[in-house]
Design a protein around this motif. Structure first.
Motif, PDB file in Angstrom:
ATOM      1  N   GLU A 164     -34.868   6.301 -26.053  1.00 23.93           N
ATOM      2  CA  GLU A 164     -34.128   5.459 -25.109  1.00 23.93           C
ATOM      3  C   GLU A 164     -32.667   5.897 -25.038  1.00 23.93           C
ATOM      4  OE1 GLU A 164     -33.438   1.431 -26.282  1.00 23.93           O
ATOM      5  OE2 GLU A 164     -33.626   1.875 -28.412  1.00 23.93           O
ATOM      6  N   GLY A 165     -32.095   5.768 -23.854  1.00 20.85           N
ATOM      7  CA  GLY A 165     -30.708   6.182 -23.672  1.00 20.85           C
ATOM      8  C   GLY A 165     -30.562   7.642 -23.286  1.00 20.85           C
ATOM      9  N   VAL A 177     -39.208  -1.393 -21.821  1.00 24.08           N
ATOM     10  CA  VAL A 177     -39.396  -2.684 -22.476  1.00 24.08           C
ATOM     11  C   VAL A 177     -40.727  -3.281 -22.020  1.00 24.08           C
ATOM     12  CG1 VAL A 177     -38.415  -4.984 -22.854  1.00 24.08           C
ATOM     13  CG2 VAL A 177     -36.893  -3.029 -22.455  1.00 24.08           C
ATOM     14  N   ARG A 178     -41.477  -3.839 -22.958  1.00 19.64           N
ATOM     15  CA  ARG A 178     -42.786  -4.394 -22.614  1.00 19.64           C
ATOM     16  C   ARG A 178     -42.663  -5.657 -21.761  1.00 19.64           C
ATOM     17  NH1 ARG A 178     -43.084  -8.818 -25.849  1.00 19.64           N
ATOM     18  NH2 ARG A 178     -42.269  -8.679 -27.972  1.00 19.64           N
ATOM     19  N   THR A 179     -43.659  -5.851 -20.917  1.00 24.92           N
ATOM     20  CA  THR A 179     -43.736  -7.094 -20.151  1.00 24.92           C
ATOM     21  C   THR A 179     -44.818  -8.014 -20.721  1.00 24.92           C
ATOM     22  OG1 THR A 179     -45.312  -6.085 -18.617  1.00 24.92           O
ATOM     23  CG2 THR A 179     -42.989  -5.990 -18.007  1.00 24.92           C
ATOM     24  N   VAL A 180     -45.670  -7.430 -21.591  1.00 23.47           N
ATOM     25  CA  VAL A 180     -46.775  -8.187 -22.189  1.00 23.47           C
ATOM     26  C   VAL A 180     -46.712  -8.042 -23.706  1.00 23.47           C
ATOM     27  CG1 VAL A 180     -49.283  -8.450 -22.315  1.00 23.47           C
ATOM     28  CG2 VAL A 180     -48.216  -7.730 -20.165  1.00 23.47           C
ATOM     29  N   TYR A 181     -46.776  -9.147 -24.436  1.00 24.09           N
ATOM     30  CA  TYR A 181     -46.765  -9.095 -25.897  1.00 24.09           C
ATOM     31  C   TYR A 181     -48.145  -8.720 -26.406  1.00 24.09           C
ATOM     32  CZ  TYR A 181     -46.706 -10.560 -30.777  1.00 24.09           C
ATOM     33  OH  TYR A 181     -46.816 -10.586 -32.140  1.00 24.09           O
ATOM     34  N   LEU A 182     -48.188  -7.747 -27.320  1.00 20.45           N
ATOM     35  CA  LEU A 182     -49.457  -7.313 -27.884  1.00 20.45           C
ATOM     36  C   LEU A 182     -49.282  -7.110 -29.385  1.00 20.45           C
ATOM     37  CD1 LEU A 182     -52.327  -6.527 -26.804  1.00 20.45           C
ATOM     38  CD2 LEU A 182     -51.583  -4.152 -26.967  1.00 20.45           C
ATOM     39  N   LYS A 183     -50.036  -7.870 -30.178  1.00 18.35           N
ATOM     40  CA  LYS A 183     -49.964  -7.719 -31.634  1.00 18.35           C
ATOM     41  C   LYS A 183     -50.432  -6.329 -32.023  1.00 18.35           C
ATOM     42  CE  LYS A 183     -50.632 -12.563 -32.950  1.00 18.35           C
ATOM     43  NZ  LYS A 183     -51.470 -13.526 -33.693  1.00 18.35           N
ATOM     44  N   SER A 191     -44.138  -6.299 -32.525  1.00 20.90           N
ATOM     45  CA  SER A 191     -43.298  -7.475 -32.308  1.00 20.90           C
ATOM     46  C   SER A 191     -42.013  -7.168 -31.541  1.00 20.90           C
ATOM     47  CB  SER A 191     -42.951  -8.123 -33.653  1.00 20.90           C
ATOM     48  OG  SER A 191     -42.321  -7.181 -34.505  1.00 20.90           O
ATOM     49  N   HIS A 192     -41.506  -5.939 -31.667  1.00 21.46           N
ATOM     50  CA  HIS A 192     -40.247  -5.613 -30.987  1.00 21.46           C
ATOM     51  C   HIS A 192     -40.499  -5.372 -29.495  1.00 21.46           C
ATOM     52  CE1 HIS A 192     -36.428  -3.742 -29.996  1.00 21.46           C
ATOM     53  NE2 HIS A 192     -35.968  -4.115 -31.177  1.00 21.46           N
ATOM     54  N   PRO A 193     -39.650  -5.903 -28.626  1.00 23.27           N
ATOM     55  CA  PRO A 193     -39.850  -5.737 -27.170  1.00 23.27           C
ATOM     56  C   PRO A 193     -39.889  -4.272 -26.715  1.00 23.27           C
ATOM     57  CG  PRO A 193     -38.197  -7.414 -27.608  1.00 23.27           C
ATOM     58  CD  PRO A 193     -38.499  -6.768 -28.926  1.00 23.27           C
ATOM     59  N   LYS A 194     -39.296  -3.376 -27.515  1.00 22.53           N
ATOM     60  CA  LYS A 194     -39.285  -1.961 -27.128  1.00 22.53           C
ATOM     61  C   LYS A 194     -40.403  -1.155 -27.796  1.00 22.53           C
ATOM     62  CE  LYS A 194     -34.363  -1.870 -26.003  1.00 22.53           C
ATOM     63  NZ  LYS A 194     -33.029  -1.330 -26.352  1.00 22.53           N
ATOM     64  N   GLU A 195     -41.265  -1.836 -28.571  1.00 21.08           N
ATOM     65  CA  GLU A 195     -42.475  -1.203 -29.088  1.00 21.08           C
ATOM     66  C   GLU A 195     -43.567  -1.476 -28.056  1.00 21.08           C
ATOM     67  OE1 GLU A 195     -41.825  -1.426 -33.911  1.00 21.08           O
ATOM     68  OE2 GLU A 195     -42.852  -3.076 -32.922  1.00 21.08           O
ATOM     69  N   VAL A 196     -43.715  -0.555 -27.134  1.00 21.82           N
ATOM     70  CA  VAL A 196     -44.537  -0.804 -25.943  1.00 21.82           C
ATOM     71  C   VAL A 196     -45.918  -0.170 -26.097  1.00 21.82           C
ATOM     72  CG1 VAL A 196     -44.666  -0.511 -23.445  1.00 21.82           C
ATOM     73  CG2 VAL A 196     -42.435  -0.810 -24.545  1.00 21.82           C
ATOM     74  N   SER A 229     -47.625   6.759 -17.400  1.00 14.59           N
ATOM     75  CA  SER A 229     -46.566   5.923 -16.828  1.00 14.59           C
ATOM     76  C   SER A 229     -46.519   4.574 -17.553  1.00 14.59           C
ATOM     77  CB  SER A 229     -46.805   5.682 -15.329  1.00 14.59           C
ATOM     78  OG  SER A 229     -47.733   4.628 -15.134  1.00 14.59           O
ATOM     79  N   THR A 230     -45.504   3.794 -17.241  1.00 12.82           N
ATOM     80  CA  THR A 230     -45.374   2.468 -17.836  1.00 12.82           C
ATOM     81  C   THR A 230     -46.400   1.487 -17.266  1.00 12.82           C
ATOM     82  OG1 THR A 230     -43.700   1.926 -16.164  1.00 12.82           O
ATOM     83  CG2 THR A 230     -42.895   2.714 -18.294  1.00 12.82           C
ATOM     84  N   GLY A 231     -46.979   1.821 -16.120  1.00 11.94           N
ATOM     85  CA  GLY A 231     -47.962   0.944 -15.488  1.00 11.94           C
ATOM     86  C   GLY A 231     -47.367  -0.410 -15.152  1.00 11.94           C
ATOM     87  N   GLN A 232     -48.177  -1.458 -15.319  1.00 13.48           N
ATOM     88  CA  GLN A 232     -47.724  -2.835 -15.067  1.00 13.48           C
ATOM     89  C   GLN A 232     -47.363  -3.548 -16.362  1.00 13.48           C
ATOM     90  OE1 GLN A 232     -47.452  -4.383 -11.920  1.00 13.48           O
ATOM     91  NE2 GLN A 232     -47.755  -2.305 -11.148  1.00 13.48           N
ATOM     92  N   GLU A 233     -47.477  -2.824 -17.487  1.00 11.73           N
ATOM     93  CA  GLU A 233     -47.313  -3.464 -18.792  1.00 11.73           C
ATOM     94  C   GLU A 233     -45.928  -3.279 -19.396  1.00 11.73           C
ATOM     95  OE1 GLU A 233     -51.625  -2.811 -20.712  1.00 11.73           O
ATOM     96  OE2 GLU A 233     -50.780  -1.108 -19.650  1.00 11.73           O
ATOM     97  N   ALA A 234     -45.071  -2.535 -18.718  1.00  8.24           N
ATOM     98  CA  ALA A 234     -43.725  -2.292 -19.242  1.00  8.24           C
ATOM     99  C   ALA A 234     -42.746  -2.157 -18.087  1.00  8.24           C
ATOM    100  CB  ALA A 234     -43.709  -1.036 -20.109  1.00  8.24           C
TER     101      ALA A 234
END
Length: 235
Positions: free
Chosen positions: A90-91, A117-123, A126-131, A197-202
């Protein structure tokens, strides 16, 4: 193994990852089929980076700038049939204080200065940038190759292929899951192609994150084959 394909990780530009730092598990996996080494020299030298000596060169998180002469060496390496893997997070260039986009742009790829950044939480991520992207693979060959590899691994482990192939068929239909932590998006144009690609999940949505230039199959903007040998993978 020894005498086969040699993978050389450059670690002279303050790289964030290499076999003895961050990639120990990857090294163990690679050593099954490749000769894995590190290059601690600062300069990218033609005496080292030539296809007789190295087949795959990896630059994982380079945090220093490259000289124009070094880019010439890397371009010649690709031209002669070598494969280069470039990893950035990132960056992009701004955060990493590097100038690798100068090389990547020659092949139709540019790493952006954003964050995925994720748009959907998936166990368990936990971090929003762990997509974790489950519907982002753009190239079916990538899924097919992964499934072939999985089938070979299962066969080596004496797993019941009848049972495991049922799973791989389902995976093929649903797509390959890709974990993409703390990464950036990339711009892709010919002669390169986007793989994932990030698709619809990020967020940003439907933006490329992994791209490849394959000299053997690449075409220019007019569809003319380039007929070059090497490859460049950007993650």
């Amino acid at each position: 193994g020894e005498g086969g394909v040699r993978v050389l990780f450059h670690c002279g530009k303050k790289e964030t990852h290499y076999p003895s730092k961050g990639f120990k598990q990857l090294k163990r996996k690679l050593k099954v089929g490749f000769q894995v080494d590190e290059n601690k020299e600062k300069e990218v030298d033609a005496a080292v980076y030539n296809v007789k000596n190295v087949q795959i060169a990896v630059f994982a998180g380079s945090r220093e700038k490259f000289k124009k002469e070094e880019f010439v060496v890397m371009e010649k390496f690709i031209e002669d049939g070598g494969s280069v893997v470039v990893m950035m997070g990132e960056g992009g260039e701004t955060k990493y204080n590097t100038n690798l986009n100068y090389l990547l742009e020659q092949y139709g790829i540019f790493v952006n200065t954003d964050s995925v950044v994720r748009t959907v939480y998936l166990k368990p991520y936990s971090h929003p940038k762990e997509v974790c992207i489950q519907q982002g693979v753009l190239n079916r060959e990538l899924t097919r190759a992964a499934n072939d590899l999985r089938a070979r691994v299962d066969a080596n482990r004496n797993v019941d292929l009848g049972a495991s192939l049922g799973g791989t068929l389902a995976d093929q239909q649903s797509g390959l899951s890709v974990l993409y932590p703390f990464g950036a998006t990339v711009n892709v144009q010919k002669p390169a192609v986007a793989l994932v690609s990030t698709g619809q999940e990020a967020y940003p949505l439907n933006r490329p994150i992994i791209a490849v230039y394959d000299g053997k199959t690449a075409t220019d903007a007019n569809g003319k084959a380039l007929n070059k040998k090497g490859r460049l993978l950007v993650i």
